[in-house]
Design a protein around this motif. Structure first.
Motif, PDB file in Angstrom:
ATOM      1  N   GLU A   1       0.790  -1.167  -0.122  1.00  0.00           N
ATOM      2  CA  GLU A   1      -0.087   0.104  -0.015  1.00  0.00           C
ATOM      3  C   GLU A   1       0.794   1.341   0.020  1.00  0.00           C
ATOM      4  O   GLU A   1       0.894   2.078  -0.967  1.00  0.00           O
ATOM      5  N   HIS A   2       1.475   1.487   1.011  1.00  0.00           N
ATOM      6  CA  HIS A   2       2.429   2.574   1.283  1.00  0.00           C
ATOM      7  C   HIS A   2       3.484   2.425   2.271  1.00  0.00           C
ATOM      8  O   HIS A   2       3.328   1.342   3.074  1.00  0.00           O
ATOM      9  N   CYS A   3       4.370   3.302   2.397  1.00  0.00           N
ATOM     10  CA  CYS A   3       5.544   3.261   3.294  1.00  0.00           C
ATOM     11  C   CYS A   3       5.184   2.978   4.782  1.00  0.00           C
ATOM     12  O   CYS A   3       4.246   3.930   5.352  1.00  0.00           O
ATOM     13  N   ILE A   4       5.684   2.226   5.349  1.00  0.00           N
ATOM     14  CA  ILE A   4       5.265   2.114   6.906  1.00  0.00           C
ATOM     15  C   ILE A   4       6.407   2.721   7.572  1.00  0.00           C
ATOM     16  O   ILE A   4       7.602   2.328   7.535  1.00  0.00           O
ATOM     17  N   THR A   5       6.287   4.064   8.195  1.00  0.00           N
ATOM     18  CA  THR A   5       7.181   4.643   9.206  1.00  0.00           C
ATOM     19  C   THR A   5       6.881   4.895  10.504  1.00  0.00           C
ATOM     20  O   THR A   5       6.850   3.888  11.284  1.00  0.00           O
TER      21      THR A   5
ATOM     22  N   LEU B   1       9.577  -0.527   0.897  1.00  0.00           N
ATOM     23  CA  LEU B   1      10.356  -1.332   2.087  1.00  0.00           C
ATOM     24  C   LEU B   1      10.828  -0.203   3.308  1.00  0.00           C
ATOM     25  O   LEU B   1      11.457   0.407   2.776  1.00  0.00           O
ATOM     26  N   THR B   2      10.798  -0.700   4.312  1.00  0.00           N
ATOM     27  CA  THR B   2      11.248   0.008   5.434  1.00  0.00           C
ATOM     28  C   THR B   2      12.232  -0.765   5.830  1.00  0.00           C
ATOM     29  O   THR B   2      12.275  -1.627   6.770  1.00  0.00           O
TER      30      THR B   2
ATOM     31  N   MET C   1      13.164   4.021   9.210  1.00  0.00           N
ATOM     32  CA  MET C   1      12.419   4.925  10.123  1.00  0.00           C
ATOM     33  C   MET C   1      13.426   6.130  10.924  1.00  0.00           C
ATOM     34  O   MET C   1      14.625   5.860  11.091  1.00  0.00           O
ATOM     35  N   SER C   2      12.776   7.153  11.257  1.00  0.00           N
ATOM     36  CA  SER C   2      13.594   8.437  11.899  1.00  0.00           C
ATOM     37  C   SER C   2      13.674   8.087  13.452  1.00  0.00           C
ATOM     38  O   SER C   2      12.920   7.121  14.071  1.00  0.00           O
ATOM     39  N   LYS C   3      14.342   8.716  14.342  1.00  0.00           N
ATOM     40  CA  LYS C   3      14.297   8.447  15.609  1.00  0.00           C
ATOM     41  C   LYS C   3      12.976   8.790  16.200  1.00  0.00           C
ATOM     42  O   LYS C   3      12.514   8.065  17.003  1.00  0.00           O
TER      43      LYS C   3
END
Length: 334
Positions: A156-160, A227-228, A296-298
């Motif tokens: 679907e979309h990016c998981i962050t 992909l994350t 992922m960011s912090k």
């Protein structure tokens, strides 16, 4: 008559000696099973193949036959077969057995392991001593440690951040991740990593999390848009050791046990090196397949940890026998 008697006795003695030497030199064949693709460069398969080669070369009357790709036992059947002594060896994601041994879900707890160096320190900790004692009490022995980083992927979309998972049907590898993802608004569909591709292909899954190596070995880049990758803020680390049936291990000669442990130590060192390369291999493979790659960011990581602490960590501490103390031992490792 006496001559005939002496000849008969001598012949009987030769037969007895021959039979005894035959028993002494007979080779024992052990069966090793795992779910990962064989002969395709997956380091978990190669780990087991290395152990088989080195044990064979040790000349201790032991041979290991490897059955990859769930060709002998299905992924979720292996723990029971190992502890009953029906299967000799497996490269096994320990959390797959957490339905029978709830303490094992600590080995796939969100954010518990931050990187490979942290995983190596954890291996020497009181936390892992307790996990390995539980493994042994349940009927298995760890031959080689293995930790894998992993990430997320979606059609679907990016998981962050946690809000990006809402409404998606996702596969998670174990109870702790399922609890966290459900708390963030996802729907859960449970299955081993070997079934993810078909589930995505048939519309059962929108998204998944799994290890770097499984993302590549199972060609999940053919099914997803984004992909994350773990990056500097890895949320997903899983313990996937090589284990052996304690019933089988205890029946081996000291020389055979020494050969297996030496081979396991060598395979573990190999895996540490390969696992560190796994993320870049995954990123390169997915980019080549025109899949978007993010990390992922912090802030994303911290937001997920707030969800995890209120769900999976809380449940584990309250509902699993000794869970609170086990988590404290793990979190004490910096």
């Amino acid at each position: 008559m006496q001559s005939l008697l002496r000849n008969a006795v001598a012949a009987a003695m030769l037969i007895a000696v021959g039979a005894a030497s035959g028993v002494a030199s007979a080779e024992t064949t052990l069966r090793a099973s795992h779910q990962f693709p064989g002969g395709q460069g997956d380091p978990r398969d190669e780990m087991v193949q290395m152990i088989a080669r080195d044990v064979g070369a040790a000349n201790v009357g032991l041979k290991i036959q490897v059955f990859p790709s769930s060709s002998l036992y299905k992924a979720n059947e292996q723990w029971g077969a190992i502890t009953r002594g029906q299967l000799d060896m497996s490269a096994f994601p320990l959390d797959y057995a957490s339905g029978r041994v709830p303490q094992f879900s600590a080995t796939l707890m969100p954010g518990l392991v931050r990187n490979y160096d942290h995983a190596q320190r954890l291996n020497k900790s009181d936390f892992m001593k307790e996990i390995k004692q539980i493994i042994e009490d349940k009927g298995a022995v760890v031959i080689a440690d293995a930790w894998l980083a992993g990430g997320f992927a979606s059609k679907e979309h990016c998981i962050t951040s946690p809000d990006t998972i809402k409404g998606q049907v996702i596969r998670a590898a174990g109870p702790a991740f399922e609890q966290m993802l459900s708390a963030a608004g996802a729907s859960i569909s449970s299955m081993p990593s070997s079934e993810i591709y078909t589930a995505m292909q048939t519309g059962v899954l929108d998204a998944t999390n799994t290890s770097n190596d499984s993302f590549v070995s199972y060609r999940l880049y053919e099914q997803v848009k984004c992909l994350t990758a773990p990056g500097d803020n890895a949320l997903w680390f899983m313990y996937e050791p090589v284990i052996m049936s304690k019933k089988v291990f205890d029946k081996l000669t000291p020389e055979q046990r020494d050969a297996i442990m030496a081979a396991g130590s060598k395979a573990e060192a190999y895996f540490v090196g390969e696992s560190r390369k796994g993320e870049q291999k995954m990123i390169d493979t997915f980019k080549k397949a025109n899949v978007e790659v993010v990390s992922m960011s912090k802030d994303d990581f911290d937001a997920w940890m707030e969800v995890a602490k209120a769900s999976s960590y809380k449940n584990f501490a309250e509902k699993v026998k000794g869970g609170d103390e086990l988590l404290k031992k793990a979190l004490a490792v910096q």
